[in-house]
Design a protein around this motif. Structure first.
Motif, PDB file in Angstrom:
ATOM      1  N   ASP A 137      43.640  41.938  28.987  1.00  0.00           N
ATOM      2  CA  ASP A 137      43.546  42.300  30.407  1.00  0.00           C
ATOM      3  C   ASP A 137      44.619  41.612  31.249  1.00  0.00           C
ATOM      4  O   ASP A 137      45.163  42.216  32.182  1.00  0.00           O
ATOM      5  CB  ASP A 137      42.157  41.958  30.962  1.00  0.00           C
ATOM      6  CG  ASP A 137      41.084  42.936  30.504  1.00  0.00           C
ATOM      7  OD1 ASP A 137      41.437  44.043  30.048  1.00  0.00           O
ATOM      8  OD2 ASP A 137      39.887  42.594  30.619  1.00  0.00           O
ATOM      9  N   SER A 161      43.015  43.701  39.777  1.00  0.00           N
ATOM     10  CA  SER A 161      42.132  43.046  38.812  1.00  0.00           C
ATOM     11  C   SER A 161      41.892  44.016  37.654  1.00  0.00           C
ATOM     12  O   SER A 161      41.884  45.232  37.838  1.00  0.00           O
ATOM     13  CB  SER A 161      40.810  42.627  39.463  1.00  0.00           C
ATOM     14  OG  SER A 161      40.118  43.756  39.949  1.00  0.00           O
ATOM     15  N   ARG A 163      39.470  44.549  34.089  1.00  0.00           N
ATOM     16  CA  ARG A 163      38.365  44.117  33.233  1.00  0.00           C
ATOM     17  C   ARG A 163      38.128  45.176  32.171  1.00  0.00           C
ATOM     18  O   ARG A 163      37.843  46.327  32.486  1.00  0.00           O
ATOM     19  CB  ARG A 163      37.101  43.912  34.057  1.00  0.00           C
ATOM     20  CG  ARG A 163      35.987  43.426  33.190  1.00  0.00           C
ATOM     21  CD  ARG A 163      34.846  42.912  33.964  1.00  0.00           C
ATOM     22  NE  ARG A 163      33.867  42.484  32.957  1.00  0.00           N
ATOM     23  CZ  ARG A 163      32.718  41.994  33.232  1.00  0.00           C
ATOM     24  NH1 ARG A 163      32.349  41.840  34.464  1.00  0.00           N
ATOM     25  NH2 ARG A 163      31.896  41.636  32.281  1.00  0.00           N
TER      26      ARG A 163
END
Length: 198
Positions: A137, A161, A163
């Motif tokens: 990631d 971000s 994930r």
């Protein structure tokens, strides 16, 4: 993501006149599961997989049976041209990887040669697709940020971000700017989904 970004290149090929044993050794030495088969001019003639090469190679071991086992009277095929698959699914470098992955799952094909015109420029295997999805990631995030910094609108600062391959973009951009950021993020290997929030 496009096939050219996922494929293994250069690709290892084998002539249809090679023996089955030679093909087995090539697969083993290169740790691959299939080989595009080429004709005398180097053009794609078929593909040969581990399964194709294993058919009829092993004789029964009499120690494993209480009674003698009948052996086949006809010898196993000796040349790659005798065991290869002639009707080959192919991809082009500009094919969407998602489309190719769907085709591979539907047809249960494990490897697909990639052709530019009539030239074999690569091959995509299930292993290649798994390698893309296995990307970390943090690396995906760095690549998304780099793509947006290089090609995206420069008046928007994006918070990124990631994930499990799912990218979330946060930033204040107009609709065209959001579309550009979305498209850029989707081109990064390992990205499975993108969402944008303000």
């Amino acid at each position: 993501m496009l096939v050219r970004e996922a494929m293994t290149s250069p690709v290892v090929t084998i002539p249809r006149t090679a023996t089955v044993r030679q093909a087995i050794r090539v697969l083993h030495e290169h740790d691959i599961t299939a080989l595009p088969v080429v004709d005398d001019s180097g053009r794609l003639a078929g593909i040969v997989s581990e399964m194709d090469l294993l058919r009829g190679v092993f004789e029964h071991d009499p120690r494993a049976f209480a009674r003698p086992v009948a052996t086949t009277s006809s010898p196993a095929p000796r040349l790659v041209g005798d065991v290869m698959t002639h009707d080959v699914e192919i991809a082009r470098p500009g094919t969407d990887v998602a489309v190719l992955a769907e085709t591979m799952m539907k047809t249960r094909i494990k490897s697909v040669p990639v052709l530019a015109g009539s030239d074999i420029v690569g091959i995509v295997s299930r292993r290649d697709l798994i390698a893309i999805l296995a990307r970390d990631d943090a690396r995906i995030r760095d690549d998304v940020l780099a793509a947006i910094a290089e090609y995206g609108p420069h008046d928007v600062r994006w918070d990124v971000s990631v994930r499990e391959g799912v990218v979330e973009l946060r930033g204040r951009a107009d609709e065209p700017g959001q579309r550009i950021a979305d498209v850029l993020a989707r081109t990064v290997p390992g990205v499975t989904r993108v969402s944008i929030r303000e």
